[in-house]
Design a protein around this motif. Structure first.
Motif, PDB file in Angstrom:
ATOM      1  N   ASP A   1      -0.802  -4.961  -5.318  1.00  0.00           N
ATOM      2  CA  ASP A   1      -2.147  -4.921  -4.737  1.00  0.00           C
ATOM      3  C   ASP A   1      -2.216  -5.704  -3.428  1.00  0.00           C
ATOM      4  OD1 ASP A   1      -3.347  -3.386  -6.727  1.00  0.00           O
ATOM      5  OD2 ASP A   1      -3.965  -5.137  -7.910  1.00  0.00           O
ATOM      6  N   ASP A   2      -1.507  -6.819  -3.384  1.00  0.00           N
ATOM      7  CA  ASP A   2      -1.694  -7.772  -2.296  1.00  0.00           C
ATOM      8  C   ASP A   2      -0.758  -7.563  -1.099  1.00  0.00           C
ATOM      9  OD1 ASP A   2      -3.710  -9.039  -3.692  1.00  0.00           O
ATOM     10  OD2 ASP A   2      -2.397 -10.587  -4.542  1.00  0.00           O
ATOM     11  N   PHE A   3       0.292  -6.785  -1.287  1.00  0.00           N
ATOM     12  CA  PHE A   3       1.279  -6.622  -0.221  1.00  0.00           C
ATOM     13  C   PHE A   3       1.669  -5.152  -0.069  1.00  0.00           C
ATOM     14  CE2 PHE A   3       1.692 -10.898  -1.840  1.00  0.00           C
ATOM     15  CZ  PHE A   3       1.796 -11.664  -0.693  1.00  0.00           C
ATOM     16  N   ASP A   4       2.028  -4.785   1.157  1.00  0.00           N
ATOM     17  CA  ASP A   4       2.584  -3.457   1.414  1.00  0.00           C
ATOM     18  C   ASP A   4       4.097  -3.531   1.246  1.00  0.00           C
ATOM     19  OD1 ASP A   4       0.093  -2.315   2.083  1.00  0.00           O
ATOM     20  OD2 ASP A   4       0.241  -3.126   4.116  1.00  0.00           O
ATOM     21  N   PHE A   5       4.682  -2.505   0.606  1.00  0.00           N
ATOM     22  CA  PHE A   5       6.117  -2.511   0.346  1.00  0.00           C
ATOM     23  C   PHE A   5       6.778  -1.249   0.876  1.00  0.00           C
ATOM     24  CE2 PHE A   5       4.747  -5.650  -2.787  1.00  0.00           C
ATOM     25  CZ  PHE A   5       5.725  -6.624  -2.623  1.00  0.00           C
ATOM     26  N   ILE A   6       8.057  -1.402   1.235  1.00  0.00           N
ATOM     27  CA  ILE A   6       8.849  -0.290   1.734  1.00  0.00           C
ATOM     28  C   ILE A   6      10.237  -0.335   1.095  1.00  0.00           C
ATOM     29  CG2 ILE A   6       7.640  -0.058   3.928  1.00  0.00           C
ATOM     30  CD1 ILE A   6       9.775  -1.775   5.233  1.00  0.00           C
ATOM     31  N   THR A   7      11.008   0.736   1.285  1.00  0.00           N
ATOM     32  CA  THR A   7      12.379   0.808   0.787  1.00  0.00           C
ATOM     33  C   THR A   7      13.342   0.157   1.789  1.00  0.00           C
ATOM     34  OG1 THR A   7      12.957   2.902   1.857  1.00  0.00           O
ATOM     35  CG2 THR A   7      11.804   3.042  -0.260  1.00  0.00           C
ATOM     36  N   VAL A   8      14.580  -0.010   1.380  1.00  0.00           N
ATOM     37  CA  VAL A   8      15.610  -0.507   2.292  1.00  0.00           C
ATOM     38  C   VAL A   8      15.790   0.460   3.465  1.00  0.00           C
ATOM     39  CG1 VAL A   8      18.080  -1.001   2.525  1.00  0.00           C
ATOM     40  CG2 VAL A   8      16.824  -1.851   0.532  1.00  0.00           C
ATOM     41  N   GLU A   9      15.793   1.759   3.190  1.00  0.00           N
ATOM     42  CA  GLU A   9      15.961   2.737   4.275  1.00  0.00           C
ATOM     43  C   GLU A   9      14.797   2.689   5.253  1.00  0.00           C
ATOM     44  OE1 GLU A   9      18.739   6.438   3.126  1.00  0.00           O
ATOM     45  OE2 GLU A   9      16.728   6.543   2.280  1.00  0.00           O
ATOM     46  N   GLN A  10      13.585   2.533   4.745  1.00  0.00           N
ATOM     47  CA  GLN A  10      12.431   2.425   5.636  1.00  0.00           C
ATOM     48  C   GLN A  10      12.503   1.158   6.465  1.00  0.00           C
ATOM     49  OE1 GLN A  10       9.483   2.776   2.510  1.00  0.00           O
ATOM     50  NE2 GLN A  10       8.974   4.885   3.080  1.00  0.00           N
TER      51      GLN A  10
END
Length: 280
Positions: free
Chosen positions: A256-265
Motif C-alpha cells: 500500500d505504502d510503496f510502489d514496486f517494480i521488477t529487476v528488469e524494470q
C-alpha cells in the motif's frame, strides 16, 4: 527505487543446517503459498521478480507456469538451495545450469537473473560470477554489501546497483540487498525474519529512508500453519518462525505504502553510465 522479489521455495527448503534433501517426504504447501502472493499482486496490478528453485520447477512445474502466466519476471534461485560457497566451480555450474534449464524449458524464455541462497556469494568465491556470465545471466541479486552470517561482501560499499567487471572480461549488473544498522548490527528489514520480527512502523520508516530498496519474501513467510523443523538450532528456529501470524498484513501494508517494480524494470530505469563499477 523499490524492487519486489519473491524466493520461490517451500517451507522445508530453508534448512541450511541439517542439509536434509529428502524433500519428497515433506508436506507440499507451495501451491497455496504462491496463490496467496499472486492473488495479492494481481489485485494491485503489481509485478515482481520470482527467484525460483530448480527443484520446485522439476517437482511442481505448474507453480512456475502460473507465476509466469501472471506476467512476472522469472529468475533462478539455484537447484538445491545449497549455499554457494559450499560448492566448487564445477558443482556450482552443474547446480545452476540444471536449474536454469528446467526453468527455461517451462516458460520458453531465457532466465536472466540469479540469486544465491542465503546471499552466499562472498569475496572468497567471486568465480561464481564468471559462471553466471558464462551461463548467460545478466543480473545478479546475491550480494550482501557488509558482514553477514554467511560471509557477506563488505568491500562492496553502499547498497546500490552496480556493474561488476569480472576477471575474464565479462560484466554483470548487481542488485544487492540493502539493510539498516542497529547497535552496530546489519539488519535486513526488507524480508525474512527481521521483516516478520519488527513492527511495521519501523519497517516503513527504514524503507522511507532507503533510496534503494530490495525486498525478498518467501511463501513460507506468510504461512503461520506450516510445520516446524525441530532439528534447527534454537536461534535459527526463532528466526525462521517468528512473526508468521502478522507477516502477510505487514506485506499488504508495504504494498500500500510503496510502489514496486521488477529487476528488469529497474534495469531500464537506471542510467548505467553513471552507476557504480566494481572490478573483481
Amino acid at each position: 527505487m523499490n524492487i519486489l522479489t519473491i524466493d520461490v521455495e517451500d517451507w522445508y527448503n530453508c534448512d541450511f543446517i541439517s542439509r536434509d534433501f529428502n524433500w519428497d517426504n515433506y508436506e507440499v504447501r507451495i501451491y497455496k503459498g504462491i496463490d496467496k502472493i499472486l492473488d495479492e499482486l494481481e489485485r494491485r496490478n503489481l509485478k515482481g521478480t520470482f527467484f525460483c528453485l530448480g527443484w520446485i520447477a522439476e517437482k511442481h512445474p505448474d507453480v512456475i507456469r502460473k507465476i509466469y502466466s501472471h506476467g512476472h519476471h522469472i529468475g533462478c534461485h539455484s537447484y538445491q538451495h545449497e549455499l554457494s560457497f559450499r560448492f566448487n566451480r564445477k558443482e556450482f555450474l552443474q547446480d545452476t545450469s540444471k536449474s536454469k534449464n528446467l526453468l527455461e524449458n517451462i516458460i520458453g524464455q531465457p532466465v536472466n537473473a540469479f540469486r544465491a541462497p542465503g546471499f552466499s556469494i562472498t569475496e572468497s568465491n567471486v568465480w561464481t560470477f564468471e559462471v553466471l556470465a558464462e551461463l548467460g545471466f545478466e543480473y545478479d541479486c546475491s550480494l550482501f554489501p557488509a558482514g553477514h552470517d554467511y560471509g557477506g561482501y563488505a568491500s562492496y560499499g553502499n547498497a546500490e546497483p552496480a556493474i561488476l567487471h569480472l576477471p575474464n572480461g565479462d560484466i554483470l549488473k548487481e542488485f544487492p540487498i540493502n539493510f539498516t544498522k542497529i547497535a552496530g548490527k546489519n539488519i535486513v528489514f526488507s524480508g525474512g525474519g527481521f521483516f516478520r520480527l519488527f513492527p511495521y512502523f519501523m519497517i516503513r520508516y527504514w524503507a522511507k529512508c532507503s533510496p534503494y530498496l530490495m525486498t525478498y519474501f518467501h511463501p513460507r513467510d506468510f504461512d503461520p500453519e506450516q510445520p516446524v523443523i525441530e532439528s534447527l538450532p534454537l536461534l535459527r528456529k526463532f528466526k525462521s518462525y517468528v512473526g508468521l501470524k502478522h507477516a502477510f498484513g505487514k506485506f499488504q501494508n508495504l504494498l500500500d505504502d510503496f510502489d514496486f517494480i521488477t529487476v528488469e524494470q529497474a534495469n531500464k530505469l537506471i542510467d548505467w553510465t553513471q552507476a557504480k563499477m566494481l572490478k573483481l
